[in-house]
Write an enzyme that holds these catalytic residues in place. Structure first.
Site, PDB file in Angstrom:
ATOM      1  N   ASP A 339     -44.940   3.637 -17.934  1.00 35.51           N
ATOM      2  CA  ASP A 339     -44.788   4.795 -18.799  1.00 35.51           C
ATOM      3  C   ASP A 339     -46.129   5.513 -18.953  1.00 35.51           C
ATOM      4  O   ASP A 339     -47.166   4.876 -19.184  1.00 35.51           O
ATOM      5  CB  ASP A 339     -44.284   4.323 -20.166  1.00 35.51           C
ATOM      6  CG  ASP A 339     -44.135   5.442 -21.164  1.00 35.51           C
ATOM      7  OD1 ASP A 339     -43.302   6.334 -20.934  1.00 35.51           O
ATOM      8  OD2 ASP A 339     -44.867   5.428 -22.171  1.00 35.51           O
ATOM      9  N   GLU A 376     -45.084   6.855 -13.800  1.00 37.52           N
ATOM     10  CA  GLU A 376     -44.794   8.143 -14.410  1.00 37.52           C
ATOM     11  C   GLU A 376     -46.161   8.838 -14.483  1.00 37.52           C
ATOM     12  O   GLU A 376     -46.950   8.592 -15.398  1.00 37.52           O
ATOM     13  CB  GLU A 376     -44.183   7.981 -15.802  1.00 37.52           C
ATOM     14  CG  GLU A 376     -43.809   9.311 -16.438  1.00 37.52           C
ATOM     15  CD  GLU A 376     -43.311   9.163 -17.865  1.00 37.52           C
ATOM     16  OE1 GLU A 376     -42.420   9.941 -18.266  1.00 37.52           O
ATOM     17  OE2 GLU A 376     -43.801   8.282 -18.598  1.00 37.52           O
TER      18      GLU A 376
END
Length: 688
Positions: A339, A376
Site C-alpha cells: 500500500d 501501489e
C-alpha cells in the site's frame, strides 16, 4: 528481579519459545526502563506478573531482553516503557500505557478495547491490545510451500476477508462468517470462477476504532502489528486461534492451486498524528519509527492518515524485512501488495532517496526470491512512480490502465491512443525497463473507488453514509451512468450497463499484463455509489451472494474469460520474454472500419487489430467500438478456398449465452464485414 528470571539475549527480536521458557527482546534506543507484563487474560486490569529489566544486565546495545522460564505459547504479554516525555524533541514515552511487541506474532483485543484510553492520560491495561507468545514449530504444514506460480498465468482477485462471507446469503454458518475459515468454505467458488490468486485486503492486526466517531475501520489500513493476523478474522478466539486458522486457510488455498497475496501497509500505523494513541511504536521509540516534521512534535503525513513510518531507518528496515520473511517462511504466503509503496522511497526527512535501502533489501533477499512483489507506486502527497518504481522485480498497480480504459469506454475524446497502449501492456510506460510483460497489473476497479457495477451506474460518488458530507473519496471517477443515476428498472439502460461491464472485464483479461478483478465485480456487486467505503462494515461493503443468481450471465462470462486466460504462455521461454520482445513477436495490424486504416484522431472512439499468435497457431481479430452508434468493420481476408473462416468467441452486444462461447464451440462468421453494435467488443479467431 525474580531469581527465576535470566538475562536473556538480544536476538531474535520478539518472543522466542524454547524448551525451558521464552526469551523476550525489544528495541528502544531512548528508554530508561522497560517492564515486561504477563497477563492471565486479555481483559485483566493488572498483569499477573510484572518483570522489571535492569539496563546493566538486560540491555545489549539498544536491545532490551529477558528470559522467563516456564513461559509457553499462548502467554499474553505487553510492555511498559519509561522515558522522557518531551514532544518538541520527539520523545513521547508514557509508562502508563501497555504496548504491543512490534515483533509479536499474535495479538488479542479485549472486549472493551478503547483507542481513547490509549490516547488520553492514565493506565490502560484493561483496554489495551496485547501480544501473544507463539511457537511456529508446532504447526503441521503437511508439505505445503508457497506456490510461486508464473505471473503469465496469474489472475488476481482482490478481496476483503470479512466482506466475502459476512452476508447471511453466503451460506456460511454464522460463527464462520467473515473469517479465514469462512473463506475456506468458498474455495470451490473461487476455483469455478477461475482466479489463481487472492489478494487479501489488510490482515495484519489493525485498530478497528481508527475511524470517525461512531464508525469502524472496515478496510484495515490501520496496522498496529506487522506480524500478527487480525484476531477478528478468526472463528477461534483463543490466543493462538487466529494464527492457526490463517495457516489452515493458506494451506487449503494452496491445495486448490490458489496463491495468497497480502495487502501490506508499511507506510503508516494506527497511532495517527500528534493527538493519536500510544499503542506500540510511539511508546517504544518515537523518533526511530516515524518521520517527524521540523517541529518534532508533529508527524510527516505522506500517507494521508496522520503519520509516516520511517521505513529507511535501519531498525525499521529490519522490521519490515523480518515481517515479510516471517509471512513467507512461517505463514507460507505467496506475495505482497504494498500500500502506498512510493513512501518507501522517502528518507528520514521525507526526501526521495535515489536507491532506497528498504526496497533493495526486499528485492534482493534470497528468502523472498520468486515471491510476488506488487507496488501501489504512489503516495498521498502527490508522489507518482508508476513506470519508474525502484527495482528489477516489482510489479505495479497500473493506475493509468484504470483511467485510460474508463475514458475509452465512456466515450471521451483523445482516448484511443492511450487505450491502445494500455491494451499492449503499456509499453509507453514500461518498455524502457526491458522487463516482463506482467510488470503492469491491469485493473479497472479496486477496493478504493467504485465497484464495476457502480462505475456504469453513477456519474458521481454518493458517500453520505460515511458521515463526511460526501466530501471524502475521489471526485475523479471517470464513470458514466448510462443515462440514469443509480438503480433502474429501465431494460435498455440495464442492457447497456451489462454490456459495459463485460467490455471492461474483457479488456482486463485480454490486455498484456497481469489482470486483477475486484471482489464481486463478477456478479455486479454494488456499494450504492459509495466510492470510499472504508468505514462501512455492513451490506454496503459485503458480498451479497444473491447477485450470483441475479447476474449469472456476468459470472459465466468472467469464468469463461478466465478459463481461456490461464491456458496461455505455458512455455518457460515465453515467460522470460520482455514486454518489447513479446510485442515484436506479435505481428500486429491496426484497422478502423476499413482494413489497415485506423483512426487515431481526437474524436475516434473505435479501433480494431489483428494479432498473429504463432505459438498457438492462431490469428485473433479484436474489434472495440466505444462509439454510441453501430459500426461495420471490414474483416481481414483469410487464405484458402473458404474452409478457413473467422470464428466468433466474444460479442458483448449479444445476450447470454452467445455473448461468450465455449472456446471449442465458437461460431463461424459467414461475412466479410462485421456489424459491431454501439459500445461493444468482439473477439474473433481462426487457425493458421
Amino acid at each position: 528481579m525474580s531469581a527465576q528470571v535470566k538475562e536473556g539475549r538480544s536476538s531474535p527480536l520478539g518472543a522466542t519459545v524454547s524448551a525451558d521458557g521464552t526469551n523476550f527482546s525489544v528495541y528502544s534506543k531512548h528508554a530508561k526502563r522497560i517492564e515486561l507484563l504477563l497477563f492471565d487474560c486479555v481483559d485483566d486490569a493488572r498483569p499477573e506478573r510484572a518483570i522489571s529489566t535492569d539496563p546493566a544486565t538486560n540491555r545489549t546495545y539498544h536491545y532490551w531482553h529477558v528470559f522467563v522460564p516456564g513461559v509457553k505459547a499462548g502467554q499474553i504479554y505487553g510492555y511498559r516503557v519509561d522515558g522522557t516525555f518531551d514532544p518538541p524533541s520527539g520523545m513521547r514515552f508514557d509508562s502508563a500505557k501497555v504496548l504491543l511487541d512490534p515483533y509479536g506474532r499474535a495479538a488479542m483485543v479485549p472486549r472493551n478495547y478503547s483507542r481513547d484510553a490509549a490516547r488520553l492520560k492514565g493506565d490502560n491495561a484493561a483496554t489495551a491490545i496485547k501480544s501473544v507468545v507463539t511457537d511456529p514449530r508446532t504447526y503441521d504444514w503437511e508439505g505445503d510451500a508457497p506456490l510461486k506460480a508464473p505471473s503469465s498465468q496469474t489472475i488476481v482477485y482482490e478481496m476483503h476477508v470479512r466482506g466475502f462471507t459476512c452476508h447471511p446469503s453466503s451460506g456460511v454458518v454464522e460463527k464462520k462468517r467473515g473469517t479465514f475459515a469462512g473463506l475456506v468454505e468458498k474455495i470451490p467458488y473461487l476455483k469455478e470462477l477461475g482466479v489463481t490468486a487472492v489478494e487479501l485486503m489488510p490482515v495484519f492486526q489493525f485498530d478497528p476504532q481508527d475511524a470517525p466517531s461512531g464508525r469502524l475501520n472496515y478496510w484495515g489500513y490501520a496496522p498496529v502489528s506487522f506480524f500478527a493476523p487480525h484476531q477478528a478474522y478468526s472463528s477461534r478466539q483463543d490466543p493462538l486461534g487466529p494464527l492457526e486458522e490463517f495457516r489452515d486457510m493458506v494451506k487449503a488455498m494452496h491445495r486448490a492451486g490458489i496463491e495468497v497475496i497480502l495487502d501490506v501497509v508499511f507506510n503508516h500505523t494506527a497511532e495517527g498524528d500528534h493527538g493519536g494513541p500510544t499503542q506500540s511504536f510511539r511508546g517504544l521509540d518515537n523518533t526511530t519509527y516515524y518521520i517527524l516534521e521540523q517541529d518534532r512534535s508533529r508527524y510527516a503525513n505522506y500517507s494521508g492518515t496522520g503519520n509516516t513510518l520511517n521505513a529507511n531507518h535501519p531498525i525499521v528496515r529490519r522490521m519490515i524485512l523480518d515481517s515479510l520473511r516471517y509471512w513467507v517462511k512461517e505463514m507460507h504466503v505467496d506475495g505482497f501488495r504494498f500500500d502506498l509503496a512510493a513512501i518507501l522511497e522517502r528518507g528520514q526527512s521525507g526526501q526521495l532517496i535515489p536507491n532506497p535501502p528498504v526496497l533493495w533489501d526486499i528485492e534482493s533477499d534470497p528468502e523472498l526470491a520468486g515471491i510476488k512483489l506488487i507496488a501501489e507506486a504512489w503516495d498521498a502527497a502527490g508522489l507518482y512512480k508508476v513506470g519508474s518504481f525502484i527495482g528489477d522485480s516489482w510489479k505495479e498497480w497500473n493506475g493509468r490502465f484504470r483511467d485510460d480504459v474508463r475514458d475509452f469506454f465512456r466515450g471521451e475524446n483523445h482516448s484511443v491512443r492511450n487505450f491502445v497502449d494500455r491494451l499492449l501492456g503499456s509499453p509507453a510506460i514500461y518498455s524502457h525497463e526491458e522487463r516482463e510483460a506482467e510488470q503492469s497489473v491491469n485493473f479497472v476497479t479496486c477496493h478504493d473507488g467504485f465497484t464495476l457495477n457502480d462505475l456504469v451506474s453513477y456519474d458521481s460518488k454518493h458517500n453520505e453514509a460515511n458521515g463526511e458530507n460526501n466530501q471524502d473519496g475521489s471526485n475523479d471517477n471517470r464513470s458514466w451512468n448510462c443515462g440514469i443515476e443509480g438503480p433502474t428498472d429501465d431494460p435498455s439502460v440495464e442492457k447497456l450497463r451489462n454490456r459495459q461491464v463485460k467490455n471492461f472485464l474483457t479488456v482486463t483479461m485480454l490486455s498484456v499484463g497481469m489482470p486483477m478483478l475486484l471482489m464481486g465485480d463478477e456478479v455486479r456487486r454494488t456499494q450504492c455509489g459509495n466510492n470510499n467505503a472504508y468505514c462501512q462494515d455492513n451490506e454496503i461493503s459485503w458480498f451479497d451472494w444473491t447477485f450470483l443468481t441475479k447476474h449469472a450471465d456476468v459470472y459465466r462470462f468472467v469464468s469463461l474469460l478466465n478459463a481461456r486466460r490461464v491456458l496461455r504462455d505455458l512455455e518457460p521461454e515465453r515467460q522470460r520474454l520482455s514486454l518489447d520482445q513479446l510485442l515484436r513477436g506479435m505481428n500486429l495490424a491496426w484497422h478502423g472500419v476499413k482494413l489497415n486504416q485506423p483512426d487515431w484522431g481526437e474524436s475516434s472512439h473505435s479501433i480494431a487489430l489483428t494479432v498473429e499468435n504463432r505459438q498457438e497457431k492462431l490469428l485473433f481479430h479484436l474489434i472495440l467500438n466505444a462509439y454510441w452508434e453501430p459500426l461495420d468493420f471490414e474483416l481481414p481476408r483469410l487464405d484458402g478456398a473458404g474452409e478457413n473462416r473467422w470464428r466468433r468467441w466474444i460479442d458483448t452486444a449479444f445476450d447470454s449465452p452467445r455473448d461468450i462461447l465455449e472456446w471449442e464451440a465458437a461460431e463461424p462468421v459467414p461475412v466479410d464485414i462485421y456489424h459491431a453494435e454501439s459500445r461493444s467488443m468482439v473477439m474473433l479467431f481462426t487457425g493458421i
